[in-house]
Scaffold this motif. Structure first.
Motif, PDB file in Angstrom:
ATOM      1  N   ASP A 414       0.808  -1.219   0.000  1.00  0.00           N
ATOM      2  CA  ASP A 414       0.000   0.000   0.000  1.00  0.00           C
ATOM      3  C   ASP A 414       0.840   1.267   0.000  1.00  0.00           C
ATOM      4  N   GLY A 415       2.152   1.129   0.232  1.00  0.00           N
ATOM      5  CA  GLY A 415       3.045   2.283   0.202  1.00  0.00           C
ATOM      6  C   GLY A 415       2.961   3.170   1.418  1.00  0.00           C
ATOM      7  N   THR A 416       2.206   2.788   2.425  1.00  0.00           N
ATOM      8  CA  THR A 416       2.072   3.621   3.628  1.00  0.00           C
ATOM      9  C   THR A 416       2.388   2.870   4.911  1.00  0.00           C
ATOM     10  N   THR A 417       2.351   1.550   4.890  1.00  0.00           N
ATOM     11  CA  THR A 417       2.545   0.751   6.096  1.00  0.00           C
ATOM     12  C   THR A 417       3.946   0.175   6.129  1.00  0.00           C
ATOM     13  N   GLU A 418       4.723   0.537   7.161  1.00  0.00           N
ATOM     14  CA  GLU A 418       6.057  -0.030   7.315  1.00  0.00           C
ATOM     15  C   GLU A 418       5.943  -1.387   7.992  1.00  0.00           C
ATOM     16  N   LEU A 419       6.632  -2.381   7.423  1.00  0.00           N
ATOM     17  CA  LEU A 419       6.545  -3.744   7.928  1.00  0.00           C
ATOM     18  C   LEU A 419       7.586  -3.981   9.021  1.00  0.00           C
ATOM     19  N   PRO A 420       7.326  -4.898   9.928  1.00  0.00           N
ATOM     20  CA  PRO A 420       8.277  -5.177  11.014  1.00  0.00           C
ATOM     21  C   PRO A 420       9.490  -5.957  10.526  1.00  0.00           C
ATOM     22  N   VAL A 421      10.491  -6.029  11.390  1.00  0.00           N
ATOM     23  CA  VAL A 421      11.723  -6.761  11.107  1.00  0.00           C
ATOM     24  C   VAL A 421      11.416  -8.184  10.659  1.00  0.00           C
ATOM     25  N   GLY A 422      12.078  -8.614   9.601  1.00  0.00           N
ATOM     26  CA  GLY A 422      11.946  -9.988   9.139  1.00  0.00           C
ATOM     27  C   GLY A 422      10.893 -10.216   8.080  1.00  0.00           C
ATOM     28  N   GLU A 423       9.972  -9.277   7.900  1.00  0.00           N
ATOM     29  CA  GLU A 423       8.926  -9.454   6.899  1.00  0.00           C
ATOM     30  C   GLU A 423       9.395  -8.917   5.547  1.00  0.00           C
ATOM     31  N   VAL A 424       8.900  -9.551   4.487  1.00  0.00           N
ATOM     32  CA  VAL A 424       9.287  -9.190   3.127  1.00  0.00           C
ATOM     33  C   VAL A 424       8.302  -8.176   2.558  1.00  0.00           C
ATOM     34  N   GLY A 425       8.843  -7.120   1.999  1.00  0.00           N
ATOM     35  CA  GLY A 425       8.041  -6.110   1.333  1.00  0.00           C
ATOM     36  C   GLY A 425       8.917  -5.320   0.390  1.00  0.00           C
ATOM     37  N   GLU A 426       8.430  -4.160  -0.057  1.00  0.00           N
ATOM     38  CA  GLU A 426       9.211  -3.343  -0.973  1.00  0.00           C
ATOM     39  C   GLU A 426      10.251  -2.535  -0.198  1.00  0.00           C
ATOM     40  N   LEU A 427      11.476  -2.540  -0.697  1.00  0.00           N
ATOM     41  CA  LEU A 427      12.568  -1.815  -0.075  1.00  0.00           C
ATOM     42  C   LEU A 427      12.505  -0.338  -0.462  1.00  0.00           C
ATOM     43  N   TRP A 428      12.529   0.534   0.560  1.00  0.00           N
ATOM     44  CA  TRP A 428      12.629   1.976   0.357  1.00  0.00           C
ATOM     45  C   TRP A 428      13.970   2.431   0.930  1.00  0.00           C
ATOM     46  N   SER A 429      14.594   3.397   0.271  1.00  0.00           N
ATOM     47  CA  SER A 429      15.925   3.852   0.673  1.00  0.00           C
ATOM     48  C   SER A 429      15.969   5.380   0.718  1.00  0.00           C
TER      49      SER A 429
END
Length: 577
Positions: A414-429
């Motif tokens: 969704d581009g708004t929810t940061e996932l917790p440690v260990g979960e796979v999602g889109e990397l933002w830098s």
């Protein structure tokens, strides 16, 4: 002799945590001290001691004097000679009307002239546009047209490719051609008429660079990447973007010493055999900036040849090489390796392609050198994470932790929810190394560059200590030996063949290149086409590294999900052994 004594690793490692090492290195008054500044309105941590601009770096590096900057075949260019050539070329560009904000393209193989051109352009406040030297004439013409380049500095080979396209490039007012092998006409001039050959540079007049007021966040570069739309996009970098890597590289090396319980030594000149192209941010930013800052020597090869590389390593006492995993594999597995003294190698570093844990172990055990890896992309102007020494040996499947000025987060779809440690999602830098936008592509920029963050399109996870693990790519891309191949670009070329009605490109594993492109096509009823014919069709229209190494033919249209997306996982099975 293949290697020197294996570098001893401390049995007490790690002597400190990553957080503790970072705190020590970035403390007030330290070389890697940080501060917060507004970059395009976004509060951003930066290295306090980052050079303010590219001409500032070049002028400071002149102090390296007679140290060798580059070696190319029999051409040995010192820092002083390079400065004189750069100053002369920059003055010529100014007389040609090049000034602040003008785009000037560079299209050439790795040559001493490449570095002089890059710094001559940026010294004027103009924007250097490095174009992929592997591109076809049509692809090069696209880069020139899209960037609106006012002038082109090319080698003879790239100039020849563009001859049929210059008439359609009205923005290109002049062309400087290095090492031309055929007569020039029209608006092309031999670069040697301006600055001579690299053998002549030391005898050029002593002149200063033009006086131009350049700010850290002024535009400096446009490096081309590609997107899932298939059209290359120019990522606009600033002087801050490209110079951040100087201290990022030094920080990562110092952090490995602190982790080992040792005092980091002062940066010393190195000798690097650089075989990755300078038109990539990895070579231009991650390598060249730090190399120039430390007075190091860069050796270019006309083309990669393993035996020739081993001869150079032995003769020049090369301390660093790599670029992509392919290079390391070929050095390790060459049958004549034992005939050469490679004991000078201290590190073999690479990025841009997946690497096997076995490679990490073998570099250390067989060369006595420390492996290095990292993660970055064109939009981040190369380095965001670094992975070296014991940390890499202990986590060979990771891309390493971010440098201190970079932030990483894993976001939900969704581009708004940061996932917790260990979960796979889109990397933002996020960090000062990020490009500011795509050139003249506001919609794509708004999607990718969000409040100081780059949405990378990579699927990844972070562990408890912040180590990055890239698990897949959300963007539809094949990475062959460090070269990005965007599927839709090749698919569109296949679709243009009159016999093809359905096509998909997939990546298939390759031990040394990481992966290679392969295609599956469905032909129209009654039409015929061979694998070789379709490969030649692509080869005539795209760079050679994008040509599928294998093509399978499907009697039915390609499998798709409910949304119409091709099920490429199923197609990859067609290439399984």
């Amino acid at each position: 002799m293949t290697s020197g004594p294996v570098i001893a690793l401390s049995p007490a490692w790690p002597a400190t945590t990553l957080a503790e090492a970072t705190a020590r290195l970035t403390a007030p008054g330290m070389k890697f001290e940080m501060e917060e500044v507004a970059v395009r309105g976004v509060p951003t941590r930066v290295w306090k001691n980052t050079p303010p601009s590219l001409p500032w770096l070049l002028t400071a590096a002149r102090a390296h004097g007679e140290r060798l900057l580059t070696i190319y075949e029999d051409e040995r260019v010192t820092y002083e000679a390079n400065f004189r050539a750069t100053a002369a070329l920059s003055a010529h560009l100014a007389r040609a009307g090049i000034g602040r904000g003008d785009r000037v393209a560079i299209a050439m193989r790795n040559l001493p002239e490449w570095i002089a051109a890059f710094f001559a352009i940026t010294a004027l406040g103009a924007v250097a546009v490095p174009l992929n030297a592997w591109w076809t004439g049509g692809e090069l013409a696209y880069g020139l047209s899209d960037s609106g380049a006012k002038l082109l500095i090319a080698d003879g080979e790239r100039h020849e490719r563009l001859l049929a396209h210059y008439a359609d490039l009205p923005s290109v007012e002049a062309v400087l051609v290095a090492r031309a092998t055929t007569p020039l006409d029209g608006h092309a001039t031999r670069l040697e008429e301006v600055i001579g050959t690299p053998h002549d540079w030391s005898a050029l007049p002593d002149a200063a660079l033009p006086l131009v007021d350049i700010a850290s966040d002024d535009d400096a570069t446009i490096f081309y990447t590609s997107g899932t739309t298939g059209a290359p996009k120019g990522a606009v970098g600033t002087h801050r973007s490209i110079l951040t890597n100087i201290l990022s590289s030094g920080f990562s090396a110092a952090r490995s010493y602190i982790r080992r319980g040792e005092v980091p030594p002062e940066a010393a000149p190195r000798v690097a055999l650089t075989v990755i192209p300078m038109f990539h941010v990895t070579a231009c930013s991650a390598h060249m900036m730090a190399s120039i800052a430390t007075g190091s020597t860069t050796i270019f090869m006309r083309r990669w040849d393993t035996v020739r590389a081993m001869e150079i390593i032995e003769r020049e006492r090369v301390t660093l090489t790599g670029g992509v995993p392919t290079i390391a594999w070929q050095l390790l597995e060459h049958p004549d390796r034992d005939r050469y003294d490679l004991s000078s190698l201290e590190a073999i570093a690479y990025g841009g392609a997946p690497s096997a844990p076995e490679l990490v172990r073998r570099i250390y055990e067989e060369f006595g050198a420390l492996p290095g890896n990292g993660w970055g992309m064109t939009e981040t102007t190369a380095t965001v994470t670094h992975h070296v020494a014991e940390d890499y040996l202990n986590r060979p499947d990771s891309a390493g932790p971010p440098v201190a000025v970079a932030d990483l987060k894993i976001m939900d779809a969704d581009g708004t929810t940061e996932l917790p440690v260990g979960e796979v999602g889109e990397l933002w830098s996020k960090g000062p190394m990020n490009a500011r936008a795509y050139w003249n592509k506001p919609e794509a920029s708004a999607t990718t560059f969000v409040d100081g963050w780059v949405r990378t399109g990579d699927l990844a996870r972070l562990d408890e200590e912040g180590f990055l693990f890239v698990v897949d790519r959300a963007k539809d891309m094949v990475i062959r030996g460090g070269e990005n191949i965007y599927s839709i670009e090749v698919e569109n070329v296949l679709y243009a063949h009159p016999a093809v009605t359905d096509a998909a490109l997939v990546g298939i594993p390759h031990r040394t290149l990481g992966e290679e492109p392969a295609a599956v096509v469905h032909l129209a009823p009654g039409e015929r086409a061979s694998e070789a014919e379709l490969q030649q069709w692509v080869r005539d229209r795209l760079a050679a590294f994008k040509v599928p190494v294998a093509i399978r033919f499907s009697e039915a249209t390609l499998p798709r999900n409910a949304n119409g997306k091709v099920l490429k996982t199923e197609l990859r099975q067609l290439f399984a052994d």
